[in-house]
Every structure is written in structure tokens, then in C-alpha cells.
Design a protein around this motif. Sequence first.
Motif, PDB file in Angstrom:
ATOM      1  N   ARG A   1     -30.367 -22.715 -23.252  1.00 54.79           N
ATOM      2  CA  ARG A   1     -29.984 -24.126 -23.318  1.00 54.79           C
ATOM      3  C   ARG A   1     -29.797 -24.577 -24.768  1.00 54.79           C
ATOM      4  O   ARG A   1     -28.845 -25.293 -25.088  1.00 54.79           O
ATOM      5  N   ARG A   2     -30.703 -24.157 -25.645  1.00 55.04           N
ATOM      6  CA  ARG A   2     -30.593 -24.536 -27.054  1.00 55.04           C
ATOM      7  C   ARG A   2     -29.317 -23.953 -27.660  1.00 55.04           C
ATOM      8  O   ARG A   2     -28.602 -24.638 -28.411  1.00 55.04           O
ATOM      9  N   ARG A   3     -29.033 -22.694 -27.329  1.00 50.11           N
ATOM     10  CA  ARG A   3     -27.810 -22.061 -27.833  1.00 50.11           C
ATOM     11  C   ARG A   3     -26.575 -22.816 -27.344  1.00 50.11           C
ATOM     12  O   ARG A   3     -25.631 -23.044 -28.106  1.00 50.11           O
ATOM     13  N   ALA A   4     -26.556 -23.171 -26.078  1.00 47.45           N
ATOM     14  CA  ALA A   4     -25.402 -23.866 -25.511  1.00 47.45           C
ATOM     15  C   ALA A   4     -25.195 -25.214 -26.194  1.00 47.45           C
ATOM     16  O   ALA A   4     -24.055 -25.590 -26.518  1.00 47.45           O
ATOM     17  N   ILE A   5     -26.292 -25.943 -26.417  1.00 44.10           N
ATOM     18  CA  ILE A   5     -26.177 -27.254 -27.066  1.00 44.10           C
ATOM     19  C   ILE A   5     -25.695 -27.097 -28.500  1.00 44.10           C
ATOM     20  O   ILE A   5     -24.820 -27.846 -28.975  1.00 44.10           O
ATOM     21  N   ALA A   6     -26.251 -26.106 -29.216  1.00 43.40           N
ATOM     22  CA  ALA A   6     -25.849 -25.894 -30.611  1.00 43.40           C
ATOM     23  C   ALA A   6     -24.376 -25.498 -30.706  1.00 43.40           C
ATOM     24  O   ALA A   6     -23.643 -25.994 -31.576  1.00 43.40           O
ATOM     25  N   GLU A   7     -23.915 -24.592 -29.813  1.00 47.79           N
ATOM     26  CA  GLU A   7     -22.511 -24.185 -29.852  1.00 47.79           C
ATOM     27  C   GLU A   7     -21.597 -25.342 -29.477  1.00 47.79           C
ATOM     28  O   GLU A   7     -20.490 -25.475 -30.012  1.00 47.79           O
ATOM     29  N   THR A   8     -22.044 -26.189 -28.554  1.00 51.19           N
ATOM     30  CA  THR A   8     -21.264 -27.384 -28.228  1.00 51.19           C
ATOM     31  C   THR A   8     -21.146 -28.291 -29.447  1.00 51.19           C
ATOM     32  O   THR A   8     -20.079 -28.872 -29.708  1.00 51.19           O
ATOM     33  N   GLY A   9     -22.248 -28.408 -30.211  1.00 50.16           N
ATOM     34  CA  GLY A   9     -22.201 -29.193 -31.441  1.00 50.16           C
ATOM     35  C   GLY A   9     -21.241 -28.604 -32.455  1.00 50.16           C
ATOM     36  O   GLY A   9     -20.480 -29.335 -33.124  1.00 50.16           O
ATOM     37  N   ARG A  10     -21.241 -27.277 -32.593  1.00 46.43           N
ATOM     38  CA  ARG A  10     -20.302 -26.636 -33.530  1.00 46.43           C
ATOM     39  C   ARG A  10     -18.862 -26.832 -33.076  1.00 46.43           C
ATOM     40  O   ARG A  10     -17.958 -26.999 -33.904  1.00 46.43           O
TER      41      ARG A  10
ATOM     42  N   LEU B   1     -27.875 -35.513 -19.246  1.00 42.97           N
ATOM     43  CA  LEU B   1     -27.216 -36.818 -19.293  1.00 42.97           C
ATOM     44  C   LEU B   1     -26.578 -37.059 -20.660  1.00 42.97           C
ATOM     45  O   LEU B   1     -25.447 -37.545 -20.760  1.00 42.97           O
ATOM     46  N   VAL B   2     -27.293 -36.685 -21.714  1.00 41.45           N
ATOM     47  CA  VAL B   2     -26.841 -36.973 -23.077  1.00 41.45           C
ATOM     48  C   VAL B   2     -25.612 -36.144 -23.444  1.00 41.45           C
ATOM     49  O   VAL B   2     -24.637 -36.665 -23.999  1.00 41.45           O
ATOM     50  N   MET B   3     -25.636 -34.833 -23.139  1.00 42.65           N
ATOM     51  CA  MET B   3     -24.559 -33.956 -23.593  1.00 42.65           C
ATOM     52  C   MET B   3     -23.188 -34.327 -23.013  1.00 42.65           C
ATOM     53  O   MET B   3     -22.197 -34.364 -23.759  1.00 42.65           O
ATOM     54  N   PRO B   4     -23.070 -34.612 -21.715  1.00 41.33           N
ATOM     55  CA  PRO B   4     -21.748 -35.047 -21.223  1.00 41.33           C
ATOM     56  C   PRO B   4     -21.267 -36.336 -21.879  1.00 41.33           C
ATOM     57  O   PRO B   4     -20.067 -36.497 -22.133  1.00 41.33           O
ATOM     58  N   ILE B   5     -22.190 -37.262 -22.167  1.00 40.53           N
ATOM     59  CA  ILE B   5     -21.796 -38.521 -22.811  1.00 40.53           C
ATOM     60  C   ILE B   5     -21.265 -38.251 -24.222  1.00 40.53           C
ATOM     61  O   ILE B   5     -20.208 -38.768 -24.622  1.00 40.53           O
ATOM     62  N   VAL B   6     -21.991 -37.424 -24.984  1.00 39.41           N
ATOM     63  CA  VAL B   6     -21.544 -37.083 -26.340  1.00 39.41           C
ATOM     64  C   VAL B   6     -20.203 -36.364 -26.294  1.00 39.41           C
ATOM     65  O   VAL B   6     -19.283 -36.673 -27.065  1.00 39.41           O
ATOM     66  N   GLY B   7     -20.082 -35.394 -25.361  1.00 40.34           N
ATOM     67  CA  GLY B   7     -18.823 -34.668 -25.243  1.00 40.34           C
ATOM     68  C   GLY B   7     -17.664 -35.578 -24.881  1.00 40.34           C
ATOM     69  O   GLY B   7     -16.553 -35.445 -25.428  1.00 40.34           O
TER      70      GLY B   7
ATOM     71  N   ALA C   1     -30.072 -31.866 -33.392  1.00 43.18           N
ATOM     72  CA  ALA C   1     -30.999 -32.223 -32.305  1.00 43.18           C
ATOM     73  C   ALA C   1     -31.050 -31.174 -31.205  1.00 43.18           C
ATOM     74  O   ALA C   1     -31.656 -31.416 -30.154  1.00 43.18           O
ATOM     75  N   ALA C   2     -30.441 -29.996 -31.412  1.00 39.46           N
ATOM     76  CA  ALA C   2     -30.350 -28.988 -30.346  1.00 39.46           C
ATOM     77  C   ALA C   2     -31.722 -28.563 -29.843  1.00 39.46           C
ATOM     78  O   ALA C   2     -31.937 -28.417 -28.631  1.00 39.46           O
ATOM     79  N   GLY C   3     -32.677 -28.366 -30.762  1.00 39.31           N
ATOM     80  CA  GLY C   3     -34.009 -27.926 -30.353  1.00 39.31           C
ATOM     81  C   GLY C   3     -34.710 -28.928 -29.462  1.00 39.31           C
ATOM     82  O   GLY C   3     -35.224 -28.583 -28.391  1.00 39.31           O
ATOM     83  N   SER C   4     -34.732 -30.184 -29.880  1.00 39.17           N
ATOM     84  CA  SER C   4     -35.419 -31.205 -29.087  1.00 39.17           C
ATOM     85  C   SER C   4     -34.668 -31.509 -27.798  1.00 39.17           C
ATOM     86  O   SER C   4     -35.283 -31.737 -26.745  1.00 39.17           O
ATOM     87  N   LEU C   5     -33.336 -31.492 -27.835  1.00 37.70           N
ATOM     88  CA  LEU C   5     -32.567 -31.751 -26.623  1.00 37.70           C
ATOM     89  C   LEU C   5     -32.782 -30.664 -25.577  1.00 37.70           C
ATOM     90  O   LEU C   5     -32.824 -30.940 -24.376  1.00 37.70           O
ATOM     91  N   SER C   6     -32.929 -29.406 -26.028  1.00 41.68           N
ATOM     92  CA  SER C   6     -33.106 -28.306 -25.072  1.00 41.68           C
ATOM     93  C   SER C   6     -34.398 -28.439 -24.285  1.00 41.68           C
ATOM     94  O   SER C   6     -34.517 -27.898 -23.184  1.00 41.68           O
TER      95      SER C   6
END
Length: 689
Positions: free
Chosen positions: A357-366, A421-427, A409-414
Motif C-alpha cells: 500500500r505504501r509503495r502504491a501511494i508513493a508511486e501514485t505521488g510520483r 477515500l483520500v487517494m481517489p480525491i487527490v487523484g 505522506a505515503a507512510g502515514s496514509l498507508s
Amino acid sequence: MTTTSSLGDKPRRRLRRVRAGAALTMLTPLCTLVYLATTWSGPNRPYMSAICVAMLVLAAVALAGAGAIERAGHRATVQMVGLVINLTGFAALALLDGGLNSVVGAYLPFLIIMLAVGMPLRPFLAVAGLAVALYWAVAIACGPGQLSYAFIHTIHTGIIATLCLRYSAAMVSLQRRLSDLSRIDPLTGCLNRRGFEERLANELAEADRTGDSAVLLLVDLDGFKEINDRFGHQAGDDLLVWTGRTIDEQLRTHDAVGRVGGDEFAAVLSGIDADGVPAVLERLHAALGGVAAAGIGYACYPAEATTPEALKEIADRRVYRDKADHDRQVPAEAAVAGARSDSTRRQSAKVSRHERRRRAIAETGRLGISTPGMGLVYVLLFAGGHPHRWLMTTLLAVAFSLGVTTIAAAGSLSRSRFATLVMPIVGALQFSFCTIVVCLDGGASSMVALGMLTTMPLIALISPRAVLLPFAATAYVAIAVFVGVSSAWYTIGHLVSALVVSVVCASRGRVAAAQRRKLRELSRVDALTQCLNRRGFLERSVAELSHAQRHHRELSLLILDLDRFKEINDSEGHAAGDELLCWVGATLRERLHPHDVVGRIGGDEFVVLLSSRSAGDTDDVAGELEAALAERIGVSVGAAVLGRHGTNLEELYAYADAELYRRKVARGRGRSRRPATPPAPADGNALAA
């Protein structure tokens, strides 16, 4: 257990991949022929059609001859030749159709992104280098107006491909570590039963292929049950760790050692026959004697047996013959203490619960940085006279900052339940800003519009069920319809290319996710009883304890120790003991609520985390379980209640363990040198081994 038939699955999977790749290769020239047929009045249509037909013929030949290609061992060579042909063909089509911003101009970037998902790094770099050279050759041949387009999209495609490579490599690493964990005993660091049976099957298959010999060793510790009774389960665990390490040290580096039961170890030795066995047995007896004396048996392949089951039967008989030939004594307290002080545990691979999950969030951020970032480069370098330049810059800068925030925020979000909820909104916000920029820049055929589509494959890979993909496709079509595009076929060609690559990436993502789920389950479940193993019970209990403390709910820990289980193994054989353990595990799960947690953390030691009943019912539940198991075997039960006997798992385990042996001694079912009353709760490390 791995069988010969399952070992043959790998060539079949490779053959399916060859056929699937050939079939997929046919899709692009087929779609291009439809485009050419409907725009036949355009330039160079006969030449482009000839290229598409040639690509189709070559793909059809590869599809028809996939079996022969695989049998001849030329799969990699044929695939590389096919890729070179496709790259050259796509470049020629783009050149003949008017350049990189033509309908077919995006074929090369999308192909590179798709290859980045599943291709090894070195071949990918070679193919990507050729693709870049061809892409720029087309740009140069089509005139100066194509150079800025080539510059922006070469860098952007390279960034997306790099992110795909990074994420794929991280997931391969995660899967490899999960695979290792699913085969490793969490206490001793040796192979577990499943891992050892797979290794044994592989070693026998290799010996059969080479005409070599192999030996199976079985090691059964003497009086281990009495060690647990006298010194406690922690002492027994430390002795098992020492035993596994000692056996491993006495064998060669390529020999495999496994813990296949509570106090039973096994090893498979390749390239050795019956003449070499006595020296090995002598070394093992000398190393283990005085601390963890054991009966050791062996069986030779293929001289004595040709199947794993037959080898185990022969070795098992020799184990008990060896036990009968020597005096079986419980080691002295000093010997156990010495082994415990020298029982350094092996460090196994670690896998965080939130790593994927952390990897997915971080790659989405990149990804959220790369697309707006390249948009900023385009606006600042190539859109100097654009009327909306500063508005576009502001929107892209905001989207860029959201990507930076996501990475930070990838670590805390994971670890947060709000991440879904947060990631689709940011995306959605980032995509909306970039969509507005595309509209301001002229529509679906503008220079930054392709960036909307090239991000879709990575999104599909990271989240195969991503809701943003339909949103992105719909937005692109809406821009083409309401803002503008050079032609309808431009929209269709680019969108279809993006969707095909996205579907391939999503399919690979789903397969990989299913494999990870299976491996995660195998790494946490006891292969014999299907209860949680030590690792799985520890992880689950930490979560249950935290939940109970947060919500002020009652929770109890039960430890169940089977009485005189060793006698069953000795008198009826290990197969009978294994069957009994399976029955015990099934009986516990049947008698308890699905929310209760059942684990097997030792040879004949089970644990239960009781959350479905109140603390006052703990003794009643213990009595019910004891009565249910009494149908086939006696059992001693120790219990501890959260808050009353401890506040963490270590304290609860220490109390329940002491209570168990107090009851066992009181009933005459075991001997103990430990205090008759449970100790006060104290920090320990009973289960974290």
C-alpha cells in the motif's frame, strides 16, 4: 507437496505467454488496417497497409509455431526479434502517416510503457534505446515542428516507464520475500514442512535427471516434551533454534534443513549415497549429544526408495531403531542453559503489512509529480506566447504540489483507514487540473494531451480496479468532442492504444495481487493443521489486542498443551500424530466462534485468542475445549485475561503458560521445576521468536 506434474507447469505457462504475446501483437496492425481502410484517400496508404499485413503474417507465424519455438528454447530470441520488427514497423507507420502527432504516432510510447511492466531491465533498456532512436528519427525526418513534441514525450514516457519499472521491481521483491516466508519456519529459520517437501521433490527430480543419488535424514529429539515441562516453552523454543542451527552447521551449504514437526527436523543431502551416510550421522550425534540428543534415521534415493513417502517411511523406522539403541535422557539444566545462551535466531525476510500500500501511494505521488512537471516544462519552454500561460502554470504547480504531498505522506496514509477515500480525491483533483490545462492548450490533439493517456497504464498497474480509468477516458473523449481534436481517428487511435495497454497492465496487476494474497496466507498458516502459525498468530493477536484495548472489550488467551502426544508419535508413527494434530485444529475451529483466533505455535501446543465470550466465561470455554478434545487425547489448558493478568501478549502468554503447567502437574500429567503459582505479569518475548 510439489509433484512432477506441477514441476511441468512452468513450460506450459511460458508457452501460454508466447501465444498471448503473439495474439496481442496482432491487435495493433488489425486496428490500423481499419483506420487505413476508412481513410484510404490519405497519403501512403498502400505502403502502410503492406507494413501492417507483414506484421500480421509474422505474428501469425509466431502464434502457430509457439510450441516449436518453446521446445527449441528460442523463445527469448524470437520475442526480441518480434519486438525489433514491431518497433521498426510502428516508426515506419508514424513516418508515413505524417509524424509523431499523427493517429499512429503514439504506438511507440505506449509499447515502451507496456514493456516496462513485465520485461527484465537489461533487455528493456536495449529495446527502449532502439525505440528512442526510431522516435527521434521520425521527428527529425518530419521537420523542426516535431522536435518539441519529441522532446516532451520522450522525457514523459521515460518517466512513466521508470515508474512502472520501479513499481514492478518492488512488487517482485515483495512477492519473493513472501514466497520465502511461506516456506520458512518462523521460529528456527529452517524450511517449514511445505518448504522442505517442495525442496525434497525438487532434489529428487534433479537426482533423477542427472542419475545422481540423494539421502533423506530425519532427526527426532529425545525427551523434548519433558524439556518443555521442566523448563518451560521458551526454553524449548530456544533449544529448537539451537538444534536447527547446529544441524545446518554440520551439513554442506547446499544441503537443505527443515523443521517438519514440533521436535522433528529433516534434511536432504544431494550427491551422497549410503557409503557417505555413517560419517554424517556420527557428526550429527556428536554435535547434538548432551544438549539435544536425538534419534536419526536415513533413506537413500534411488537405492532404497523412489518416492518421498517411501523414503520417509524407511527413515522413520530407522529413527526409532536408533532411539532404541541409545539411552534417551533429558539434558541437564546446565546444558539447556548453554544452548539457550547460544540460540541466536536467524533473521528471515521481513514484509510489512502496509508495504504494498505504501509503495502504491508513493508511486501514485510520483506519477502526480511527473505529469504536471512535464506540463510545466512545456509551458515554460515552448508556450511563451500562449494567452493562458500563467493560468496553466498555476494549475500545474498546484497539481505538482499535491504529488509532492502524497509522497511525503505515503507512510502515514498507508496505515490510515481513510487512504481509500483520500487517494481517489487527490487523484481526481490532479487529473482535473491537468484536464483544464489540456482544454486551455487547444484540446485532445495538443502537446500535453497525450500525458492524460500515458498515465493510465501505471494507474491500472497500481490499482487494477482504479475508478480513475473510466474517468480519464471519458474526460479525453469529452475534450475531443467539446474542445477540439485534429480528427476523430486521432481520438480513437490514442484512446484505444491507452486502453489496450491499461488492460494488459491491470491484468498483470490482478494476477500479481492474487499471488501475493496466496503467498501471504501461506506464510501465516500452518501447513499441517491450517491454523495460524506462529507468525500469523502473532500478527493477528497484536491487532486484536490493540482493538480490544481501544474499544474496552474483554479478551482472553488460552494455551492448550496436548498430554503425552510424544507417546502417540513413538507408538503409532508420525502419520498418526499428524492426523491427530489436524483433528485437534479442526475441532478447536469448529467449537469456537469465527471471530476467535486459533493458532498452532509448537509441535503439540495450540493457542486461542478468545474475543467472542466475556472474561467470566474463560474457564467455562477452557473446560468445553478440554472435554471436546478428551474424545481422543488429554489436554492441559492455561488461561489469562487481558487487563487482569497482563496488558500485552507477552505478559498474557507468560501467565497462561505458568497456569497451564500448574494444572498439568496438579493432575499428574507432567513434571515441572517451575513455581506452582503463576508469576506476576512481566515483559517477555514468548511469542516474538
